[in-house]
Design an enzyme around this catalytic site. Structure first.
Site, mmCIF file in Angstrom:
data_model
loop_
_atom_site.group_PDB
_atom_site.id
_atom_site.type_symbol
_atom_site.label_atom_id
_atom_site.label_comp_id
_atom_site.label_asym_id
_atom_site.label_seq_id
_atom_site.Cartn_x
_atom_site.Cartn_y
_atom_site.Cartn_z
ATOM 1 C CB SER A 297 65.746 11.184 81.854
ATOM 2 O OG SER A 297 64.869 11.581 82.409
ATOM 3 C CG HIS A 358 66.316 10.388 86.717
ATOM 4 N ND1 HIS A 358 65.261 11.240 87.490
ATOM 5 C CD2 HIS A 358 67.017 10.726 85.922
ATOM 6 C CE1 HIS A 358 65.262 12.586 87.005
ATOM 7 N NE2 HIS A 358 65.901 12.090 85.750
#
Length: 432
Positions: A297, A358
């Site tokens: 990410s 997340h």
């Protein structure tokens, strides 16, 4: 009693009354048309009126659109005095009739208008596009937020999980959908057809998207996945032109490396957590050998944070070096770790939006990588740093609960150590 919209509209179309105004021939203003849709006329010819209003909206210029939203906001507001009075009566008598009246009084008329506007084919997509305009106007007209709250309320209902359809995007997906995947890729730009093919065609690559039945050719959100044998530490490892694909059955790791929302009009309506969970379920069913689910990410806010840390007595020099692109890799990791663990909003949640997403899904802050995204966007956002979030399916529920309740960030030893690592010496402290 439930209204039979279909029968009313069918009869309305079959037995058009002479002289009745329709479509482009209807000279009423858009607000007058909305009042008609909310009236008994709307009960009879709701489909036609809704179509006319939606068509009329498309012809408005910006000042006229702003007037339309002001009409929704002010003229179709709930009656606070009626609501208060009805609530007092209901608190005293608790009758079913009063409960119905209270429910009606608590709902602004604009919610019912939006429901009635959603009758024609394609109306849902048009209303999503209408909210894009509303979001644009909110910047200078914050009072319109009341209307936006009602848009969000209804869109969440219309786009709830029961209506969403998960589809795999492949090289054989129709071009009209692939074009939208290319256009909406927000993390790692798709440069050309060869780049798109590298993400969709190899057997160890997957892409999944959510669709809505009312918008069958419009992806709502999509995720790109790499099937690997090692947790990735750089985006070029996944997108390289010269890498050797593996057979899916060889993979033990599913790496989510890009999640992109496609509909600005659905801002604030979260699909990402549902998408990841369902994709994990689909991949686990297809490939039982997968035992690790992880992301690669971006860290989009770290450089903005570093710009405000250059005067910090302890790590200001490291912040300056990361921003200048001269910091050693260990300092890039250290500053990224400090940002993810220490930079917080007023509510105690992480400043970084990707981290909130997340971690809110129950993932663990697993590993940091310097130089992982050498693209211009990667360097400008985070000095090229990227992060892995690990989805340990045995811990995600507990991690989610701890994060939501206490803003607790589940963190690996490696990242925790990086956040307290000794930084490189200040330039003036280096020996001559």
């Amino acid at each position: 009693m439930q209204r039979n919209w279909f029968l009313g509209d069918l009869l309305d179309q079959l037995f058009e009354r002479p002289g009745k105004k329709r479509g482009k021939d209807d000279k009423r203003s858009i607000s007058e048309l909305c009042e008609a849709l909310l009236s008994a006329e709307g009960e009879v010819s709701g489909f036609a009126l809704a179509s006319t209003i939606l068509d009329r909206y498309q012809t408005l210029d910006d000042p006229e659109k702003l007037d339309f939203f002001a009409y929704l906001n002010d003229q179709l507001e709930l009656d606070a005095d009626l609501l208060s009075e009805t609530a007092r009566h209901y608190a005293e008598y608790r009758s079913v009739d009063l409960y119905k009246k209270l429910s009606e009084a608590a709902e602004p008329k604009r919610q019912e208008l939006l429901r009635r506007l959603n009758q024609p084919s394609g109306a849902t997509q048009e209303l999503v596009a209408t909210r894009v305009d509303l979001l644009r106007f909110l910047k200078s007209n914050p009072e319109l937020k009341r209307t936006d709250v009602d848009f969000v309320h209804l869109l969440r209902s219309w786009f709830n999980r029961g209506f969403l359809v998960l589809k795999q995007i492949s090289w054989d997906t129709p071009a009209r959908v692939l074009d939208k995947i290319v256009a909406h890729e927000a993390v790692h730009q798709i440069h050309d057809l060869d780049d798109l093919r590298r993400r969709l065609f190899p057997p160890d690559r997957r892409c999944f998207a959510f669709f809505h039945p009312s918008m069958p050719d419009e992806p709502l959100i999509f995720v790109e996945v790499a099937l690997t044998t090692e947790i990735p530490n750089a985006i070029d490892v996944l997108l390289s032109e010269v890498r050797e694909p593996i057979e899916p059955e060889q993979a033990t790791i599913a790496a989510f490396y890009s999640i992109s929302n496609c509909q600005r009009g659905l801002t604030g309506i979260s699909f990402g957590n549902l998408l990841i969970k369902q994709v994990v379920t689909e991949l686990s069913r297809e490939l039982p050998g997968l035992d690790t689910f992880v992301t690669l990410s971006p860290i989009p806010g770290v450089n903005r944070w570093l710009a405000g840390e250059t005067g910090h007595p302890e790590h200001g020099h490291a912040a300056e070096a990361v921003l200048a692109g001269t910091a050693p890799p260990q300092d890039v990791r250290a500053m990224a770790a400090r940002y993810l663990l220490l930079a917080k909003r007023e509510d105690g949640m992480p400043l970084d939006p990707v981290a909130r997403f997340h971690l809110g899904n129950g993932a663990e802050l697993h590993e940091l990588h310097a130089g992982a995204d050498p693209s211009q966007n990667g360097r400008s956002q985070s000095g090229g740093a990227m992060v892995n979030y690990l989805y340990d399916l045995k811990k995600t529920e507990r991690n989610h609960e701890e994060f939501v309740a206490h803003a607790t960030i589940e963190t690996s030893r490696s990242v925790r150590a990086a956040s307290t690592a000794v930084l490189a010496a200040r330039p003036e402290e280096n020996p001559a």
